[in-house]
Motif scaffolding. Sequence first.
Motif, PDB file in Angstrom:
ATOM      1  N   PRO A   1       0.922  -1.287   0.250  1.00  0.00           N
ATOM      2  CA  PRO A   1       0.036  -0.106   0.007  1.00  0.00           C
ATOM      3  C   PRO A   1       0.707   1.312   0.067  1.00  0.00           C
ATOM      4  CG  PRO A   1      -0.862  -1.668   1.406  1.00  0.00           C
ATOM      5  CD  PRO A   1       0.475  -2.166   1.253  1.00  0.00           C
ATOM      6  N   ALA A   2       1.891   1.254   0.924  1.00  0.00           N
ATOM      7  CA  ALA A   2       2.758   2.533   0.663  1.00  0.00           C
ATOM      8  C   ALA A   2       3.477   2.521  -0.442  1.00  0.00           C
ATOM      9  CB  ALA A   2       3.627   2.465   1.949  1.00  0.00           C
TER      10      ALA A   2
ATOM     11  N   ILE B   1       1.234   4.103  -2.671  1.00  0.00           N
ATOM     12  CA  ILE B   1       1.267   5.872  -2.554  1.00  0.00           C
ATOM     13  C   ILE B   1       2.392   6.253  -3.043  1.00  0.00           C
ATOM     14  CG2 ILE B   1       0.983   7.578  -0.933  1.00  0.00           C
ATOM     15  CD1 ILE B   1      -0.476   5.203   0.653  1.00  0.00           C
ATOM     16  N   TYR B   2       3.485   5.975  -2.799  1.00  0.00           N
ATOM     17  CA  TYR B   2       4.951   6.834  -3.189  1.00  0.00           C
ATOM     18  C   TYR B   2       5.083   6.738  -4.473  1.00  0.00           C
ATOM     19  CZ  TYR B   2       5.656   7.840   1.834  1.00  0.00           C
ATOM     20  OH  TYR B   2       5.719   8.046   3.092  1.00  0.00           O
TER      21      TYR B   2
ATOM     22  N   ASN C   1       2.959   6.369  -6.956  1.00  0.00           N
ATOM     23  CA  ASN C   1       2.000   7.233  -7.616  1.00  0.00           C
ATOM     24  C   ASN C   1       2.399   8.684  -7.595  1.00  0.00           C
ATOM     25  OD1 ASN C   1      -0.760   7.444  -8.912  1.00  0.00           O
ATOM     26  ND2 ASN C   1      -1.198   8.456  -7.073  1.00  0.00           N
ATOM     27  N   ALA C   2       2.761   9.076  -6.430  1.00  0.00           N
ATOM     28  CA  ALA C   2       3.010  10.462  -6.047  1.00  0.00           C
ATOM     29  C   ALA C   2       4.210  10.786  -7.142  1.00  0.00           C
ATOM     30  CB  ALA C   2       3.392  10.756  -4.741  1.00  0.00           C
TER      31      ALA C   2
ATOM     32  N   VAL D   1       1.593  12.237   1.715  1.00  0.00           N
ATOM     33  CA  VAL D   1       0.552  11.356   2.736  1.00  0.00           C
ATOM     34  C   VAL D   1      -0.127  12.206   3.528  1.00  0.00           C
ATOM     35  CG1 VAL D   1       0.282   9.533   4.301  1.00  0.00           C
ATOM     36  CG2 VAL D   1       2.257   9.556   2.800  1.00  0.00           C
ATOM     37  N   SER D   2      -1.564  12.532   2.876  1.00  0.00           N
ATOM     38  CA  SER D   2      -2.490  13.252   3.763  1.00  0.00           C
ATOM     39  C   SER D   2      -2.968  12.644   4.989  1.00  0.00           C
ATOM     40  CB  SER D   2      -3.641  13.557   2.622  1.00  0.00           C
ATOM     41  OG  SER D   2      -4.343  12.272   2.359  1.00  0.00           O
TER      42      SER D   2
ATOM     43  N   VAL E   1      -5.145   9.604   4.273  1.00  0.00           N
ATOM     44  CA  VAL E   1      -4.567   8.516   3.792  1.00  0.00           C
ATOM     45  C   VAL E   1      -3.807   7.737   4.918  1.00  0.00           C
ATOM     46  CG1 VAL E   1      -2.447   7.756   2.339  1.00  0.00           C
ATOM     47  CG2 VAL E   1      -4.012   9.413   1.565  1.00  0.00           C
TER      48      VAL E   1
ATOM     49  N   SER F   1      -6.183   6.057   6.797  1.00  0.00           N
ATOM     50  CA  SER F   1      -6.687   4.839   6.471  1.00  0.00           C
ATOM     51  C   SER F   1      -5.535   3.684   6.309  1.00  0.00           C
ATOM     52  CB  SER F   1      -6.676   5.153   4.908  1.00  0.00           C
ATOM     53  OG  SER F   1      -8.067   6.069   4.635  1.00  0.00           O
ATOM     54  N   LEU F   2      -4.478   3.938   6.398  1.00  0.00           N
ATOM     55  CA  LEU F   2      -3.247   2.793   6.575  1.00  0.00           C
ATOM     56  C   LEU F   2      -2.939   2.447   7.756  1.00  0.00           C
ATOM     57  CD1 LEU F   2      -0.414   4.468   4.446  1.00  0.00           C
ATOM     58  CD2 LEU F   2      -1.436   2.590   3.713  1.00  0.00           C
TER      59      LEU F   2
END
Length: 229
Positions: free
Chosen positions: A177-178, A181-182, A184-185, A199-200, A203, A206-207
């Motif tokens: 998952p992390a 996120i990274y 994709n960023a 990471v908002s 988010v 959620s994690l």
Amino acid sequence: MRIASRGRLLLAAVLVVLVCGFFALGLHRDESLGALQAHRVWLLSVCKSHPVLAPVAYGLAYAGIAALTLPLNIPLSLGAGALFGLAEGVVLVSFASACGATLSFLSSRILFRDVVQARFGGRLRDVEAGIARNGVFYLLSLRLAPVVPYTMVNLLFGLTAIPVTRFYWVTQLGTLPATLIYVNAGTRLESLQSLSGIVSPGVLVSLLLLAGVPLVARVVATRVAAFSA
């Protein structure tokens, strides 16, 4: 036996020198978002010129840096997204980070057991208690929770009795998952203003909730098994 011991000492010394050299040369300063953005065009040209060699070299470099527990995992994950795109970047980072974490795990188990135990002895007791209660689900939760230092998990679990293969696949699954996120960023690297904004709060929450799923599943499975018996 003496030759094997000398070999371990030599390998440990080489690793220490590499880490010290990394910081002495100031290479850790290049982890900034600005430096990554500044070199993006040049790196893209290199990757386009070497479509096969570039991802292989990037993955090996990522795994080596992760094995040395150097603080570059986030910038390298962003870089993978910027250079290779979402799909290829996720695959690359997922395997490289898991391999690097496993090498760090093995170095703790084989080379630095006494050092790690002296430094993190109190936390090691907590880890052993968590494994005793929840087994592999405990490691999965730690991997899913971004608040737990990634390198500390590698080092501490190296001192436990968990098998290497189990540590590897749980790490790869739990960090996915992390990684998403990274990476994709990283695909929108030019528009990023800071690493802290990736990471908002939503988010992050959620994690954290996701990290609790394995433990809840463990409790449910245990109760179902007890009821069935």
